[in-house]
Design a protein around this motif. Structure first.
Motif, PDB file in Angstrom:
ATOM      1  N   ALA A 196       0.076   7.356   4.605  1.00 11.97           N
ATOM      2  CA  ALA A 196      -0.848   7.352   3.319  1.00 11.97           C
ATOM      3  C   ALA A 196      -1.674   6.177   3.486  1.00 11.97           C
ATOM      4  N   ALA A 197      -0.709   5.141   3.674  1.00 10.85           N
ATOM      5  CA  ALA A 197      -1.265   3.514   3.607  1.00 10.85           C
ATOM      6  C   ALA A 197      -1.731   3.295   4.834  1.00 10.85           C
ATOM      7  N   LYS A 224       0.878  -1.039   0.058  1.00 13.45           N
ATOM      8  CA  LYS A 224      -0.073   0.060  -0.059  1.00 13.45           C
ATOM      9  C   LYS A 224       0.821   1.355   0.078  1.00 13.45           C
ATOM     10  N   ALA A 225       1.962   1.184   0.658  1.00 15.77           N
ATOM     11  CA  ALA A 225       2.765   2.493   0.730  1.00 15.77           C
ATOM     12  C   ALA A 225       3.652   2.706  -0.851  1.00 15.77           C
ATOM     13  N   LEU A 226       4.006   1.441  -1.156  1.00 16.63           N
ATOM     14  CA  LEU A 226       4.716   1.691  -2.539  1.00 16.63           C
ATOM     15  C   LEU A 226       3.521   2.427  -3.540  1.00 16.63           C
ATOM     16  N   ASP A 227       2.196   1.984  -3.410  1.00 11.91           N
ATOM     17  CA  ASP A 227       1.297   2.467  -4.334  1.00 11.91           C
ATOM     18  C   ASP A 227       1.046   3.771  -3.932  1.00 11.91           C
ATOM     19  N   ALA A 228       0.973   4.296  -2.653  1.00 14.56           N
ATOM     20  CA  ALA A 228       1.053   5.625  -2.414  1.00 14.56           C
ATOM     21  C   ALA A 228       2.074   6.442  -2.996  1.00 14.56           C
ATOM     22  N   VAL A 229       3.412   6.029  -2.891  1.00  9.48           N
ATOM     23  CA  VAL A 229       4.492   6.604  -3.493  1.00  9.48           C
ATOM     24  C   VAL A 229       3.987   6.863  -4.992  1.00  9.48           C
ATOM     25  N   ASP A 230       3.403   6.014  -5.602  1.00  5.16           N
ATOM     26  CA  ASP A 230       3.267   6.156  -7.021  1.00  5.16           C
ATOM     27  C   ASP A 230       2.052   7.093  -7.509  1.00  5.16           C
ATOM     28  N   ALA A 231       1.087   6.932  -6.529  1.00  2.34           N
ATOM     29  CA  ALA A 231      -0.165   7.900  -6.728  1.00  2.34           C
ATOM     30  C   ALA A 231       0.140   9.351  -6.481  1.00  2.34           C
ATOM     31  N   GLY A 232       1.278   9.426  -5.287  1.00  2.00           N
ATOM     32  CA  GLY A 232       1.628  10.776  -4.909  1.00  2.00           C
ATOM     33  C   GLY A 232       2.584  11.494  -5.589  1.00  2.00           C
ATOM     34  N   LEU A 233       2.978  10.747  -6.520  1.00  2.00           N
ATOM     35  CA  LEU A 233       4.527  11.616  -7.126  1.00  2.00           C
ATOM     36  C   LEU A 233       4.374  12.940  -7.398  1.00  2.00           C
ATOM     37  N   ASP A 234       3.358  13.307  -8.110  1.00  2.00           N
ATOM     38  CA  ASP A 234       3.059  14.867  -8.648  1.00  2.00           C
ATOM     39  C   ASP A 234       3.250  15.609  -7.259  1.00  2.00           C
ATOM     40  N   ALA A 235       2.634  15.391  -6.489  1.00  2.00           N
ATOM     41  CA  ALA A 235       2.415  16.087  -5.081  1.00  2.00           C
ATOM     42  C   ALA A 235       3.976  16.102  -4.382  1.00  2.00           C
ATOM     43  N   SER A 236       4.357  14.918  -4.514  1.00  2.00           N
ATOM     44  CA  SER A 236       5.691  15.028  -3.979  1.00  2.00           C
ATOM     45  C   SER A 236       6.804  15.883  -4.471  1.00  2.00           C
ATOM     46  N   LEU A 237       6.610  15.814  -6.025  1.00  2.00           N
ATOM     47  CA  LEU A 237       7.531  16.713  -6.664  1.00  2.00           C
ATOM     48  C   LEU A 237       7.236  18.278  -6.409  1.00  2.00           C
ATOM     49  N   THR A 250       7.248  20.323   7.457  1.00  2.00           N
ATOM     50  CA  THR A 250       6.953  19.193   6.904  1.00  2.00           C
ATOM     51  C   THR A 250       6.897  17.885   7.811  1.00  2.00           C
ATOM     52  N   LEU A 251       7.795  17.850   8.698  1.00  2.00           N
ATOM     53  CA  LEU A 251       8.142  16.747   9.634  1.00  2.00           C
ATOM     54  C   LEU A 251       6.788  16.962  10.338  1.00  2.00           C
ATOM     55  N   THR A 252       6.348  17.970  10.917  1.00  2.00           N
ATOM     56  CA  THR A 252       4.956  17.956  11.690  1.00  2.00           C
ATOM     57  C   THR A 252       4.009  17.466  10.795  1.00  2.00           C
ATOM     58  N   ASP A 253       3.989  17.925   9.723  1.00  2.00           N
ATOM     59  CA  ASP A 253       2.907  17.347   8.854  1.00  2.00           C
ATOM     60  C   ASP A 253       2.676  15.973   8.802  1.00  2.00           C
TER      61      ASP A 253
END
Lengths: 473, 473
Positions: free
Chosen positions: A156-157, A20-33, A65-68
């Motif tokens: 996220a997972a 689930k966490a790996l999927d969350a990385v993929d799904a959230g890539l644009d937001a991460s960038l 960011t850490l708090t978030d």
């Protein structure tokens, strides 16, 4: 499946959580960038006092960011730029300490940047690779964010890593970390952990990950040779007055032989050779000038002539002049004999060289070569010993397996020619080892104009940390 | 008594005319000083565009003075500040060309002046000497006026010098005379003469005059050594990548031996030795480091170890690095291997060295020492040959005798280590020799705050020119 912490509480198996966490990385890539771009817009150049406020802003950005991410985060003042510490306390059996730095290198020469260094953009890299261009894109903002985005993916997972995490970010890595010894002396308890992780190193290639198992140490010294009490007219005094630039050039020339060896007496006395199996593995890698030097306009290894190229950059010590200046440096001519000349020198050290001993040997070497009427002053900018990981470490084996699963090939165990002084401090002050796992590429142009980070490095780097954190649990 | 010109016409013997002219110098001293003060009040700083009008005013002042002295005077525009030319045409058998400059150095740091630089005043010098204080008091307004006041004295005595005179004053000496080559190309005919005289040099001491019989030439070269195509991380590449600063240091070290000799092949091939009698006379002067080097914080002559100090600075060629830069030169450290490094070098040349040949030899020396992967580029900033007066010149002997009669001691024949390019132009473009006779003292602070000129230099300098002009007839 796993032992302790938040992961057990929500009932997900480790394997399912990781998926689930790996999927969350993929799904959230644009937001991460998008978050990375925000971080890159802060011009946190630590060596330049004019950017003190920007360094503070970058520290605040990291703490928010850490708090978030659900960590208890603190911005801790030091004698220089602040340190940011954030931690989870899930009650896991083990704790990892993640280190990164929010400061970046200066940007000069500015005119060589294709776009402004603090206005990040996407670019096109070699072989069609998509890149992120901007100062700090790779070193170290992009790299450290892979770890934070992995923590975000666990969240996220609906879970958390099976280890507790302390995130420790400093703002003085690019200027020699002058405040860190004081910080460690006062606050080492905050950093207690079982293992340290650092994301500030590179991959073997764009498709093969690596774990850095050795680092060279560093000693930075600035030497100024002084002669006449003022700049002199080179016509009236030329011939009879000692010229400090000539003296400095003579000393620098004498310090490094035509065979690439450093000629300072005692320099090689404590150098430890890499184990025979490592040298054999390196020989099989067959790193050649075509691959390593040609991209930067060179063709012939310039180091010790009896050593492989990979030894020259990873396991052998060096002396490099990083900068030199003296006399008139403007346009045209000014016919002076200058009163002084300065060189900025860094030595890369290998196990078991002692920075203090090398500094003493260098000073003695210079003083022995000063002619009458010249004096030398030295100022140091810190030093650190080299670092070497135990090849039998179980954590090393677990991390290697995690990387193999993400990238499909086993990581290469390499040495790094660079220096990450903090790793020595983790060993000496916290008693823990460090795994250096990073996703930078040789063509990232760190410390240079048009620094970049591959989007794939950022994306799969984040995924790699999900797997590594899971494997370390 | 004398052959040609106005002097014969009025029936006075040369000796009687000289006596009357010297009396006129003495009687008119206060009026001469008043005129000098007027000249000094014009802030003709040639490097500062804000003073363009003042330079024009100084040129007009000089032209009016020449007219007042009976010369046909013209202010001639150039691409920069104007040139002033005035001439007598008495039909004398010989013509001398007198050169001086009406422009002055900038005055900064202004706060170090005891009184405003363009409000001349009398001051008290060392050993009770009366001085004139102000910018240009010595360099070159005070010095050039000694010559014009000598012409005035001949006129006051009812005669004229036994030689025709062309006075040639420029306004760009303090900023490198950029307009002079163009002026020479267009107007050289105006300057035709048999001998040039320059009053812009110094005395051996306050009581001993001197004639400068040699000047060193100069060749300025900038060399840039390039290696990697960009600055490299000194940790990642250090050991294997060629460092241009090391290469430049190696070359500079190789170019100058520990014995102080320049090691560039052929460098000394055309060097002409000073005549034995000159060297013997210099040896008797016994110029020592205590006197020459101690004031600038040095104690040991750094030039060719088998040469006297006075030879090192006057008659031997040199190579000096005037400036060097490469890599990171800001505060703190930046751990790079720079892509290039640059040195600004000037060679002082002596007769018969050819600047073009030396430039070629230096380039060949550098290229022969470039390792693989490095290239070098060169840019020149001009060159001029050395200048040497024929020791057997009758004009030199006559001028020396005239100075001995005025000062009571024989003038010292000295070389100057500096370069005065106009002297080379007189030789190459007009085919004439130059006698450099000046009355400045080492403590005149030319180019510095509180510049001064001794009243004795001004007074006896004027008297000296009366005698010299008479002797040259």
């Amino acid at each position: 499946m796993t032992a302790g912490g938040a992961q057990a509480k929500d009932g997900l198996s480790g394997e399912a959580l990781q998926r689930k966490a790996l999927d969350a990385v993929d799904a959230g890539l644009d937001a991460s960038l998008a978050r990375l771009f925000g971080f890159l817009r802060i011009p946190s150049i630590s060596t330049d006092p004019a950017h003190k406020g920007d360094c503070r802003a970058a520290a605040d950005w990291a703490a928010a960011t850490l708090t978030d991410l659900g960590l208890a985060a603190t911005v801790i003042p030091t004698t220089g730029h602040p340190v940011v510490v954030g931690r989870t306390d899930t009650g896991a059996a083990r704790r990892v300490l993640f280190y990164g730095h929010y400061d970046v290198q200066p940007v000069d020469p500015l005119e060589l940047w294709e776009t402004p260094p603090f206005e990040p953009r996407f670019g096109a890299g070699a072989a069609g690779r998509r890149t992120i261009v901007g100062r700090g894109a790779s070193d170290d903002k992009g790299q450290l964010l892979t770890f934070l985005e992995a923590l975000r993916a666990f969240r996220a997972a609906g879970g958390a890593p099976p280890v507790d995490v302390t995130v420790f970010l400093e703002g003085e890595e690019e200027c020699g970390s002058p405040s860190l010894p004081g910080f460690f002396a006062a606050e080492a308890d905050r950093l207690k952990a079982d293992l340290a992780l650092v994301c500030d190193t590179g991959m073997w290639s764009a498709t093969t990950p690596s774990i850095t198992t050795s680092l060279r140490g560093i000693l930075s010294v600035e030497v100024t040779v002084a002669g006449p009490s003022r700049d002199l007219h080179s016509g009236l005094y030329g011939g009879a007055a000692r010229n400090p630039i000539h003296v400095l050039a003579d000393i620098l020339a004498a310090a490094r032989g035509a065979d690439g060896r450093v000629a300072i007496p005692g320099f090689y006395d404590s150098v430890r050779e890499m184990p025979q199996e490592v040298r054999e593995a390196w020989a099989r890698l067959a790193l050649g000038p075509e691959e390593f030097l040609k991209p930067v306009g060179l063709s012939v290894p310039a180091g010790e002539s009896d050593r492989m190229l990979i030894e020259q950059i990873q396991s052998r010590p060096t002396m490099e002049v990083n900068g030199i200046f003296g006399g008139y440096t403007g346009e045209g001519t000014k016919t002076i004999i200058p009163s002084k000349a300065t060189a900025k020198i860094s030595f890369r050290l290998v196990a078991d060289q002692d920075p203090a001993q090398i500094a003493t040997a260098f000073e003695a070497f210079v003083r022995a070569r000063l002619p009458a009427d010249c004096s030398a002053t030295f100022s140091g900018h810190g030093g650190s010993r080299a670092f070497l990981v135990d090849p039998a470490s179980p954590d090393l084996a677990h991390a290697a397996q995690a990387l193999r699963e993400e990238w499909g090939v086993a990581p290469v165990m390499v040495g790094s020619g660079g220096s990450i002084p903090i790793v020595g401090q983790f060993k000496s002050r916290l008693g823990i080892d460090t795994l250096l796992i990073g996703f930078a590429l040789d063509d990232d142009r760190i410390h240079s104009p048009n620094e970049k980070y591959d989007v794939t490095s950022f994306h799969k780097g984040t995924r790699s940390w999900v797997r590594i954190l899971q494997a370390l649990g």
